[in-house]
Write a protein that holds these residues in place. Structure first.
Motif, mmCIF file in Angstrom:
data_model
loop_
_atom_site.group_PDB
_atom_site.id
_atom_site.type_symbol
_atom_site.label_atom_id
_atom_site.label_comp_id
_atom_site.label_asym_id
_atom_site.label_seq_id
_atom_site.Cartn_x
_atom_site.Cartn_y
_atom_site.Cartn_z
ATOM 1 N N ALA A 281 0.823 -1.204 0.000
ATOM 2 C CA ALA A 281 0.000 0.000 0.000
ATOM 3 C C ALA A 281 0.863 1.262 0.000
ATOM 4 C CB ALA A 281 -0.900 0.004 1.243
ATOM 5 N N ARG A 282 0.375 2.298 -0.672
ATOM 6 C CA ARG A 282 1.032 3.601 -0.673
ATOM 7 C C ARG A 282 -0.016 4.703 -0.710
ATOM 8 N NH1 ARG A 282 4.511 1.049 0.755
ATOM 9 N NH2 ARG A 282 6.683 0.878 0.089
ATOM 10 N N ILE A 283 0.153 5.719 0.113
ATOM 11 C CA ILE A 283 -0.758 6.865 0.135
ATOM 12 C C ILE A 283 -0.572 7.691 -1.130
ATOM 13 C CG2 ILE A 283 -1.302 9.045 1.310
ATOM 14 C CD1 ILE A 283 -0.353 7.702 3.924
ATOM 15 N N GLU A 284 -1.685 8.111 -1.709
ATOM 16 C CA GLU A 284 -1.661 9.058 -2.822
ATOM 17 C C GLU A 284 -1.837 10.479 -2.276
ATOM 18 O OE1 GLU A 284 -1.825 10.886 -6.610
ATOM 19 O OE2 GLU A 284 -1.114 8.896 -6.037
ATOM 20 N N GLU A 285 -2.954 10.742 -1.609
ATOM 21 C CA GLU A 285 -3.224 12.021 -0.953
ATOM 22 C C GLU A 285 -3.722 11.718 0.456
ATOM 23 O OE1 GLU A 285 -5.754 16.189 -1.519
ATOM 24 O OE2 GLU A 285 -6.009 14.541 -2.936
ATOM 25 N N TYR A 286 -2.992 12.212 1.444
ATOM 26 C CA TYR A 286 -3.286 11.844 2.823
ATOM 27 C C TYR A 286 -4.745 12.111 3.183
ATOM 28 C CZ TYR A 286 -3.016 11.356 7.865
ATOM 29 O OH TYR A 286 -3.238 10.935 9.145
ATOM 30 N N GLY A 287 -5.383 11.071 3.752
ATOM 31 C CA GLY A 287 -6.755 11.201 4.208
ATOM 32 C C GLY A 287 -7.803 11.135 3.119
ATOM 33 N N LYS A 288 -7.354 10.966 1.862
ATOM 34 C CA LYS A 288 -8.312 10.991 0.757
ATOM 35 C C LYS A 288 -8.171 9.818 -0.209
ATOM 36 C CE LYS A 288 -8.893 16.028 0.765
ATOM 37 N NZ LYS A 288 -8.126 16.239 1.995
ATOM 38 N N SER A 289 -6.940 9.420 -0.515
ATOM 39 C CA SER A 289 -6.767 8.370 -1.517
ATOM 40 C C SER A 289 -5.452 7.630 -1.301
ATOM 41 C CB SER A 289 -6.805 8.965 -2.933
ATOM 42 O OG SER A 289 -5.767 9.920 -3.098
ATOM 43 N N ALA A 290 -5.424 6.384 -1.813
ATOM 44 C CA ALA A 290 -4.225 5.553 -1.679
ATOM 45 C C ALA A 290 -4.216 4.498 -2.772
ATOM 46 C CB ALA A 290 -4.175 4.899 -0.297
ATOM 47 N N HIS A 291 -3.050 3.914 -2.983
ATOM 48 C CA HIS A 291 -2.879 2.866 -3.984
ATOM 49 C C HIS A 291 -2.749 1.509 -3.306
ATOM 50 C CE1 HIS A 291 -2.215 5.503 -7.487
ATOM 51 N NE2 HIS A 291 -1.677 6.322 -6.606
ATOM 52 N N LEU A 292 -3.551 0.559 -3.727
ATOM 53 C CA LEU A 292 -3.386 -0.843 -3.362
ATOM 54 C C LEU A 292 -2.536 -1.438 -4.478
ATOM 55 C CD1 LEU A 292 -6.286 -3.287 -2.345
ATOM 56 C CD2 LEU A 292 -4.125 -3.986 -3.356
ATOM 57 N N LEU A 293 -1.253 -1.670 -4.186
ATOM 58 C CA LEU A 293 -0.296 -2.038 -5.224
ATOM 59 C C LEU A 293 -0.170 -3.537 -5.436
ATOM 60 C CD1 LEU A 293 2.528 0.496 -4.290
ATOM 61 C CD2 LEU A 293 0.886 0.686 -6.153
ATOM 62 N N GLY A 294 -0.574 -4.332 -4.459
ATOM 63 C CA GLY A 294 -0.415 -5.777 -4.608
ATOM 64 C C GLY A 294 -1.183 -6.552 -3.568
ATOM 65 N N TYR A 295 -1.724 -7.712 -3.989
ATOM 66 C CA TYR A 295 -2.466 -8.609 -3.110
ATOM 67 C C TYR A 295 -1.594 -9.806 -2.747
ATOM 68 C CZ TYR A 295 -6.557 -6.223 -5.176
ATOM 69 O OH TYR A 295 -7.465 -5.293 -5.616
ATOM 70 N N LYS A 296 -2.010 -10.556 -1.740
ATOM 71 C CA LYS A 296 -1.388 -11.834 -1.403
ATOM 72 C C LYS A 296 -2.356 -12.952 -1.785
ATOM 73 C CE LYS A 296 2.205 -9.857 0.223
ATOM 74 N NZ LYS A 296 2.429 -9.514 1.609
ATOM 75 N N SER A 297 -1.822 -14.076 -2.242
ATOM 76 C CA SER A 297 -2.680 -15.197 -2.644
ATOM 77 C C SER A 297 -3.274 -15.912 -1.442
ATOM 78 C CB SER A 297 -1.880 -16.184 -3.507
ATOM 79 O OG SER A 297 -0.750 -16.665 -2.787
ATOM 80 N N SER A 298 -2.611 -15.799 -0.293
ATOM 81 C CA SER A 298 -3.125 -16.362 0.955
ATOM 82 C C SER A 298 -2.522 -15.584 2.118
ATOM 83 C CB SER A 298 -2.783 -17.857 1.083
ATOM 84 O OG SER A 298 -1.377 -18.034 1.174
ATOM 85 N N LEU A 299 -3.152 -15.704 3.275
ATOM 86 C CA LEU A 299 -2.688 -14.998 4.459
ATOM 87 C C LEU A 299 -2.455 -16.003 5.588
ATOM 88 C CD1 LEU A 299 -5.199 -12.003 4.410
ATOM 89 C CD2 LEU A 299 -2.788 -11.943 3.740
ATOM 90 N N SER A 300 -1.304 -15.911 6.227
ATOM 91 C CA SER A 300 -1.010 -16.747 7.389
ATOM 92 C C SER A 300 -1.222 -15.908 8.642
ATOM 93 C CB SER A 300 0.431 -17.267 7.326
ATOM 94 O OG SER A 300 0.585 -18.149 6.234
ATOM 95 N N VAL A 301 -2.029 -16.438 9.566
ATOM 96 C CA VAL A 301 -2.452 -15.679 10.740
ATOM 97 C C VAL A 301 -2.264 -16.526 11.991
ATOM 98 C CG1 VAL A 301 -4.417 -14.558 11.883
ATOM 99 C CG2 VAL A 301 -4.130 -14.359 9.398
ATOM 100 N N ALA A 302 -1.774 -15.906 13.053
ATOM 101 C CA ALA A 302 -1.705 -16.557 14.358
ATOM 102 C C ALA A 302 -2.816 -15.993 15.231
ATOM 103 C CB ALA A 302 -0.353 -16.318 15.013
#
Length: 346
Positions: free
Chosen positions: A130-151
């Motif tokens: 993730a990267r902010i485009e304009e604080y408090g208004k917009s951001a870029h979702l640059l990449g997903y994960k195929s699965s998530l490991s959680v404890a």
């Protein structure tokens, strides 16, 4: 479900907007609520724009936490303990509390501070780049994960791990794999080793007066030297995992995770990852040139919190770790030097 996100950084922006777009009732605990719009725009890698409405914005936990069914910290390591202490008086029994980054001490702090009735969860790796485009208004979702490991720490709660894991999978539209121990997310060879090995290889010989004509790319300019150091640190890291309650294979080696066999192929792989392209090294302007930015979270987060935990446990278990030692000691001495210079009396 009412979800309270704590922290308005890169991940705070994207996760808040992403979940709000899915229809969850999302509130945001941030130090700067007046700088936020109630509608967030999130730009995805496939060119779509997700729009999500934030239900409540506040800097006061008393206004948000009592309504929350789930609290998710999107915070740097230095903000975790203070935030847990701030939300504690307003947590309802069985409200789940988790951290999107678990390698900077979340479980160690939460197990000590929060009551037994609080389910705890933490991600091994962040769900998005993730990267902010304009604080408090917009951001870029640059990449997903195929699965998530959680404890998940069961504790004294009726919310069992499979149920909470299923909820997290639905929230992020990603399959969730439940891990056996919080050590499997508290210890990671991601940022604490990935970032620090690269920083050391770039600037181990830096001193006052040295400048650079351009701001380098952190991953696209990655070197074989950084790859070899990362591999060597990872080998030491696995000596630690072997003496802790960590399931074999729960944490992949750096080479396995990046589908590589040696330093050269690892460098090539890191150059090829689309989501990494365009990420700049932590540097700041100095006249017409650039110098390292030692106040960047690459330094203030990954050395004194991420790598520090690994370094401490290695020494507690008397494990030889020359590469981790030299990188950790360089990073901490660099940070401490910058602080002493910043606050010294002229």
């Amino acid at each position: 479900m009412n979800i309270c996100i704590c922290g308005g950084g890169n991940l705070g922006h994207v996760i808040t907007g992403y979940l709000a777009n899915k229809g969850y009732e999302v509130s945001l605990l941030t130090r700067h609520p007046k700088q936020w719009s109630h509608t967030l725009q999130i730009y995805t890698p496939d060119g779509k724009t997700l729009e999500g409405a934030i239900c409540r914005l506040s800097a006061n936990p008393a206004e948000l936490i009592p309504q929350a069914d789930l609290v998710l910290l999107c915070l740097p390591g230095y903000g975790i303990a203070n935030t847990l202490q701030a939300i504690l008086p307003y947590l309802r029994p069985h409200t789940a509390v988790g951290s999107v980054v678990s390698s900077t001490g979340f479980f160690f702090e939460a197990l000590d501070l929060l009551p037994e009735t609080t389910p705890l969860f933490g991600f091994q790796r962040v769900p998005f780049i993730a990267r902010i485009e304009e604080y408090g208004k917009s951001a870029h979702l640059l990449g997903y994960k195929s699965s998530l490991s959680v404890a998940i720490e069961k504790r004294e709660t009726p919310l069992n791990p499979p149920c909470l894991g299923g909820m997290l999978g639905e929230m992020f539209d990603t399959p969730v794999h439940l891990l056996a121990s919080h050590y499997e997310v508290s210890l990671t060879n991601s940022n604490p080793l990935l970032h620090t090995s690269r920083l050391y290889s770039m600037w181990k010989d830096w001193h006052e007066g040295v400048t650079y004509p351009t701001q380098s790319q952190f991953y696209s300019d990655w070197t074989d030297e950084a790859s070899q150091l990362l591999i060597d640190m990872d080998k030491e890291f696995f000596l630690l995992l072997n003496v802790l309650p960590v399931t074999p294979g729960a944490i992949p080696t750096v080479l396995d995770y990046y589908e590589s066999t040696d330093a050269v192929s690892l460098t090539r792989k890191l150059h090829s990852i689309e989501a990494f392209k365009g990420i700049l090294s932590p540097m700041k302007k100095s006249g017409n040139a650039f110098v390292p930015d030692f106040q960047s979270r690459y330094f203030t987060e990954d050395f004194p919190y991420g790598l520090a935990i690994i370094h401490r446990l290695m020494h507690e278990h008397h494990i030889d770790c020359p590469n981790i030692n030299k990188v950790y000691e360089w990073g901490m001495s660099t940070i401490n030097y910058q602080l002493s210079t910043k606050y010294s009396t002229p």
